[in-house]
Motif scaffolding. Structure first.
Motif, PDB file in Angstrom:
ATOM      1  N   GLN A  96       3.460 -12.669  -7.499  1.00  0.00           N
ATOM      2  CA  GLN A  96       2.416 -11.800  -6.952  1.00  0.00           C
ATOM      3  C   GLN A  96       1.792 -10.940  -8.054  1.00  0.00           C
ATOM      4  O   GLN A  96       0.565 -10.770  -8.124  1.00  0.00           O
ATOM      5  N   LEU A 100      -2.231 -11.016  -9.676  1.00  0.00           N
ATOM      6  CA  LEU A 100      -3.103  -9.841  -9.785  1.00  0.00           C
ATOM      7  C   LEU A 100      -3.480  -9.556 -11.237  1.00  0.00           C
ATOM      8  O   LEU A 100      -4.627  -9.174 -11.525  1.00  0.00           O
ATOM      9  N   ASP A 177      -3.160  -1.728 -14.857  1.00  0.00           N
ATOM     10  CA  ASP A 177      -3.748  -2.631 -13.863  1.00  0.00           C
ATOM     11  C   ASP A 177      -2.722  -3.088 -12.840  1.00  0.00           C
ATOM     12  O   ASP A 177      -3.030  -3.215 -11.650  1.00  0.00           O
ATOM     13  N   VAL A 178      -1.513  -3.365 -13.310  1.00  0.00           N
ATOM     14  CA  VAL A 178      -0.452  -3.845 -12.431  1.00  0.00           C
ATOM     15  C   VAL A 178       0.830  -3.096 -12.771  1.00  0.00           C
ATOM     16  O   VAL A 178       1.312  -3.149 -13.899  1.00  0.00           O
ATOM     17  N   LEU A 228      -2.020   4.389 -12.512  1.00  0.00           N
ATOM     18  CA  LEU A 228      -2.851   3.237 -12.168  1.00  0.00           C
ATOM     19  C   LEU A 228      -4.316   3.432 -12.554  1.00  0.00           C
ATOM     20  O   LEU A 228      -4.871   4.532 -12.418  1.00  0.00           O
ATOM     21  N   HIS A 233      -2.906  -1.950  -9.081  1.00  0.00           N
ATOM     22  CA  HIS A 233      -1.985  -2.323  -8.008  1.00  0.00           C
ATOM     23  C   HIS A 233      -0.551  -1.896  -8.332  1.00  0.00           C
ATOM     24  O   HIS A 233      -0.097  -2.001  -9.468  1.00  0.00           O
ATOM     25  N   LEU A 235       3.310  -2.872  -7.034  1.00  0.00           N
ATOM     26  CA  LEU A 235       4.091  -3.862  -6.288  1.00  0.00           C
ATOM     27  C   LEU A 235       5.562  -3.481  -6.338  1.00  0.00           C
ATOM     28  O   LEU A 235       6.113  -3.253  -7.426  1.00  0.00           O
ATOM     29  N   LEU A 255      -2.532   5.071  -1.523  1.00  0.00           N
ATOM     30  CA  LEU A 255      -2.747   3.662  -1.819  1.00  0.00           C
ATOM     31  C   LEU A 255      -2.932   2.886  -0.523  1.00  0.00           C
ATOM     32  O   LEU A 255      -2.265   3.164   0.473  1.00  0.00           O
ATOM     33  N   ILE A 271       2.532  -4.317  -1.531  1.00  0.00           N
ATOM     34  CA  ILE A 271       1.500  -4.227  -2.555  1.00  0.00           C
ATOM     35  C   ILE A 271       0.524  -3.133  -2.194  1.00  0.00           C
ATOM     36  O   ILE A 271      -0.059  -3.137  -1.116  1.00  0.00           O
ATOM     37  N   THR A 273      -2.868  -0.727  -3.445  1.00  0.00           N
ATOM     38  CA  THR A 273      -4.054  -0.775  -4.320  1.00  0.00           C
ATOM     39  C   THR A 273      -4.663   0.600  -4.432  1.00  0.00           C
ATOM     40  O   THR A 273      -4.859   1.302  -3.429  1.00  0.00           O
TER      41      THR A 273
END
Length: 275
Positions: A96, A100, A177-178, A228, A233, A235, A255, A271, A273
């Motif tokens: 996952q 992303l 970003d992740v 972030l 994202h 996770l 989020l 997850i 965002t």
């Protein structure tokens, strides 16, 4: 001086040896005795080394600690004694996160943070799958950090020792970003119910998630917005039962949240965002 007789490979592949090994492993409680026997026979370089490995496994050490590695996302991840063994279900979290990270606009590499990285399995999988990634992994356990530094070696990757966000470079704030975290999520009172190879040979800090199992997850979630990037994202791997509360914590901290699951791996990931 007479030369020593060297046992040849066919001894390791003989059906009699394999059968005896399977019987011994099964008697000690190994559910997948055939698979374990095959792995031990293919890993040991000498009969003496095989005997030591089998003795350690029969004594209850995790198979991955015995052979020194675990397969994860088609990678061979070094797993030192005392380090949390990466679970197959966590491959879903890695996939996952990889998906992303690959969506980051062309022209710049994705910035990825792997918290509670343990052996570094998730970070290593991301670094192998995402071209040009800037990856920062962190763990509070110095033994795990030493192991992760053996597994995460690609250019643009870094492994830090410290508590969650504390050791990360300040320059990452607002750029991630992740953000992925396989934080411990076993309730304290349930630690004693885990299989002996986990509760006796893996670090408590990698298992114990506090009274309801979500204490570390909450700490990760509460500070995520500071790190972030817009549209980034978060996770977090969790259990199916805990997922609604994990998702609610995401929402409380600004989020948007969704739950992803994989029946094949019995895996659940929440997850979130950043707006």
């Amino acid at each position: 001086m007479a030369s020593r007789k060297v046992l040849s490979v066919p001894v390791f592949s003989s059906s009699r040896l394999r059968s005896a090994l399977v019987t011994r492993l099964r008697a000690s409680g190994c559910v997948f005795a055939e698979d374990e026997a095959r792995l031990l026979l293919s890993t040991a370089r000498t009969p003496a080394e095989l005997a030591v490995m089998v003795g350690r496994r029969v004594a209850g050490l995790p198979l991955e600690h015995v052979v020194g590695w675990a397969e994860f996302c088609d990678l061979r991840i070094a797993v030192d004694p005392g380090v949390f063994v990466p679970r197959r279900r966590t491959e879903f979290l890695a996939r996952q996160a990889t998906d992303l990270a690959r969506r980051v606009p062309a022209g710049r590499g994705a910035v990825v943070v792997d918290l509670c990285c343990g052996s570094g399995a998730v970070g290593a999988a991301l670094a192998a799958a995402v071209r040009g990634v800037e990856l920062h992994a962190a763990d509070i356990d110095p033994v795990a950090v030493r192991c992760a530094r053996r597994n995460i070696t690609a250019p643009g990757t870094h492994v830090h020792e410290g508590d969650l966000y504390e050791p990360l470079p300040a320059a990452l704030r607002g750029r991630v970003d992740v953000l992925v975290a396989n934080a411990p999520y076993v309730p304290t009172d349930a630690i004693g119910l885990l299989p002996p190879e986990a509760r006796d040979h893996e670090p408590q800090v990698a298992l114990d998630g506090g009274t309801d199992g979500l204490a570390v997850q909450r700490r990760v979630t509460e500070a995520a917005r500071q790190w972030l990037a817009p549209g980034g994202h978060l996770l977090i791997e969790t259990s199916e039962r805990q997922a609604p509360e994990t998702a609610a914590a995401f929402t409380r901290n600004g989020l948007t949240a969704r739950v992803a699951s994989c029946d094949e791996l019995d895996a659940t990931v929440v997850i979130g965002t950043m707006p």
